[in-house]
Design an enzyme around this catalytic site. Structure first.
Site, PDB file in Angstrom:
ATOM      1  N   LYS A   1       4.473   1.023   9.368  1.00 18.74           N
ATOM      2  CA  LYS A   1       4.598   2.291   8.649  1.00 18.74           C
ATOM      3  C   LYS A   1       4.047   3.451   9.456  1.00 18.74           C
ATOM      4  CE  LYS A   1       2.994   0.304   4.957  1.00 18.74           C
ATOM      5  NZ  LYS A   1       2.439   0.034   3.627  1.00 18.74           N
TER       6      LYS A   1
ATOM      7  N   ARG B   1       4.734 -12.256  10.429  1.00 22.60           N
ATOM      8  CA  ARG B   1       5.469 -11.029  10.112  1.00 22.60           C
ATOM      9  C   ARG B   1       6.862 -11.106  10.705  1.00 22.60           C
ATOM     10  NH1 ARG B   1       1.780  -6.854   9.251  1.00 22.60           N
ATOM     11  NH2 ARG B   1       3.291  -5.216   9.491  1.00 22.60           N
TER      12      ARG B   1
ATOM     13  N   GLU C   1       0.883  -1.159   0.000  1.00 25.38           N
ATOM     14  CA  GLU C   1       0.000   0.000   0.000  1.00 25.38           C
ATOM     15  C   GLU C   1       0.929   1.219   0.000  1.00 25.38           C
ATOM     16  OE1 GLU C   1      -3.344   1.766   2.991  1.00 25.38           O
ATOM     17  OE2 GLU C   1      -2.767  -0.330   3.217  1.00 25.38           O
TER      18      GLU C   1
END
Ligand code: ATP
Ligand code: MG
Length: 566
Positions: free
Chosen positions: A271, A261, A36
């Site tokens: 982020k 992750r 994204e």
């Protein structure tokens, strides 16, 4: 390191793929990396890139880069550009398959109308807050929206008017009509479209309704013919919803597989949090060399090879874990040891005067560029009566086992001569400002005819040839290893390391470092690996970032574990 490997050494994802190829379920493997564009990529994304691209390459398949750009309010072209640069730098090749979810907006809109016509989606007038309230909780079922039973005609009409811009932001949404009592909250009539009169970085003002990530992601993978949609564990609960959408539409169904992750000690990999560090000025930008971003790591001196090595070593699994930052450092050290040219730089200079060396004499001595790589050749380094050594390499009253320079002691100056300390000069505050020595002319190159041994070897820079350089030393951004498990009321910003950056403005380097270019990498003897910073061009003097020290804490821990049978 990864736990779920079979006897062939393959991780659980590659085992599934092998099975799918064997059963004939798929013929050619197709993966993608779907960022994204709302921030710069970090080392966690590198794990995903190495996994997706690595698999495509190993299986002779294809790899796409696709921007999941559904949210115009947080996305910027700058992020798109940086992501493209970083993925390319990591060496993942998408060939001609660079895609944007926004390219599929029209198709997604058509599919939404299709669901409305099937009675599987409806326009809802509840506000975002009301939707949340009606949603229920994990232990309580949700309540149906009062707008849930609108007719197909009314829904179509309203949805078309939403697209035409007749309603303000937030006035209506399009929701999937699934099950408000579903145990999986994602199935409780999730939002597919929201109204947002906002310019999109690619579609401009064409749209004022935007698809949700959930409504976009699975269909985008389907459109691209992705065989295995690899994503992180938090999407496990979304899979039933993606499956539902694909089944309702009756289109190609990729297989989603979730993996854990990457978390690394002493840093954050989100982020949102990284953006906070940038916006509050804790760091100088997304590419600050302390950041775990790809841009930050690159500026710090990391190589794509080291990052790949790291990603291969950590492997993939279904279990969340915290990887020690020492492993990442071990990987870059390993790589730079092979390729970095050796140089001499003195960070905190202390003057040494060699009393028995001729005043104006200069000798150019041979020095090997890399003992690990003969083809790197040699260079000449100057030697003269006055040299600088590291302040920490001299002590007037040394403790036991101090083998460096002190009154009466003899040491080797690397590539040059043996010197013996005879005297010191102090300033009015009693600090040593000058050390006097004598040298043994027969010890040129670092040995003597009588085979006399010395315990200490120091790096040095010839005083009249030294080049002033700036050196930036780094430590971790945070003081605690695990930032995901903080005491109540504490925030990651409470654990910033005040000493994460130390700037040494007046270090002295051997003259071969006077003309360096950003990105070049060196080992400074005894100090670590360094990379030329981009500020070299603006500050008009060489600026070096320390990538890592020479001390391999990770390898040391591994050796200890082995010894203890761990
Ligand atoms: P962040 O939490 O940093 O904002 P994200 O998941 O929102 O990350 P995306 O741009 O959606 O960021 O991520 C692109 C891809 O990278 C996704 O498939 C995501 O699962 C994967 N990814 C993100 N963070 C990690 C991580 N720490 N380890 C492994 N993969 C990751
Ligand atoms: Mg995401």
């Amino acid at each position: 390191m990864s736990e779920e490997v079979d006897r062939t050494g393959k991780d659980f994802i590659r085992q599934i793929i092998d099975g799918d190829l064997k059963s004939g379920k798929v013929k050619k493997i197709h993966t993608r990396f779907p960022p994204e564009p709302n921030g710069y990529l970090h080392i966690g994304h590198a794990k995903s890139i190495c996994l997706n691209y690595g698999i495509a390459k190993e299986y002779g398949g294809k790899f796409n880069l696709r921007f999941d750009d559904t949210n115009p309010s947080k996305e910027e072209a700058e992020y798109v550009e940086s992501i493209i640069e970083d993925v390319r730098w990591l060496g993942a090749d998408w060939e001609d398959r660079l895609f944007y979810a926004s390219d599929y907006f029209e198709q997604l809109y058509e599919w939404a109308e299709q669901l409305i016509k099937k009675g599987k989606a409806y326009v809802c007038d509840l506000s975002a807050e009301e939707i949340r309230e009606y949603r229920g909780t994990l232990t309580e079922p949700g309540r149906e929206s009062p707008y849930r039973n609108r007719s197909v005609e009314e829904n179509l009409d309203l949805f078309r008017r939403m697209r035409a811009g007749e309603f303000p932001d937030g006035a209506k949404t399009l929701r999937a009509k699934i099950d408000m009592a579903a145990p999986n909250m994602n199935m409780r009539d999730p939002v597919m479209y929201r109204i947002l009169h906002r310019k999109h970085h690619r579609t401009g003002n064409k749209w004022c309704i935007y698809p949700s990530y959930d409504w976009t992601h699975g269909q985008s993978d389907s459109i691209e013919g992705i065989t295995h949609s690899l994503c992180t564990l938090e999407f496990e609960d979304h899979r039933p919803l993606y499956d539902w959408f694909l089944e309702q539409l009756g289109i190609y169904h990729p297989q989603q597989i979730e993996f854990a992750r990457l978390n690394i000690s002493h840093t954050v990999l989100s982020k949102r949090k990284l953006l906070q560090l940038v916006e509050t000025g804790v760091v100088s930008g997304w590419d600050d060399p302390r950041m775990p971003t790809i841009a930050g790591l690159r500026r710090r001196g990391y190589t794509p090879e080291a990052i790949w090595d790291f990603c291969e070593r950590i492997g993939v699994s279904k279990a969340d874990s915290l990887v020690d930052i020492g492993l990442l450092e071990h990987c870059i050290r390993d790589d730079l040891n092979r390729r970095a040219l050796r140089r001499m730089v003195v960070l905190r200079p202390l003057k040494v005067i060699i009393d028995n060396y001729p005043d104006d004499k200069v000798e150019w001595l041979d020095a090997v560029n890399n003992p690990e790589d003969e083809s790197a050749g040699t260079r000449k380094i100057p030697f003269s009566k006055e040299v600088f050594i590291e302040r920490s390499d001299f002590m007037e009253n040394p403790p036991k086992k101090y083998f460096r320079l002190y009154p009466g002691n003899e040491v080797r100056l690397k590539h040059a001569y043996y010197i013996t300390c005879t005297d010191v000069v102090k300033n009015e505050r009693g600090e040593v400002v000058e050390v006097h020595c004598t040298y043994d002319p027969e010890s040129r190159g670092g040995g003597t005819p009588d085979g006399r041994r010395v315990r200490g070897t120091l790096h040095f820079v010839s005083a009249k040839h030294g080049v002033p350089v700036e050196v930036r030393l780094y430590d971790t951004l945070f003081t605690v290893p695990d930032l995901s498990n903080l005491p109540e009321g504490k925030d990651f910003m409470d654990y910033l390391n005040p000493n994460s950056l130390e700037v040494i403005e007046n270090a002295l380097a051997e003259p071969s470092l006077s003309n360096v270019k950003p990105g070049e990498k060196f080992q400074f003897l005894r100090l670590g690996y360094f990379c030329v910073d981009k500020d070299t061009e603006t500050l008009k003097k060489p600026v070096f970032n320390r990538t890592v020290t020479l001390k391999d804490t990770w390898a040391k821990i591994q050796r200890k574990l082995k010894k203890n049978g761990g």
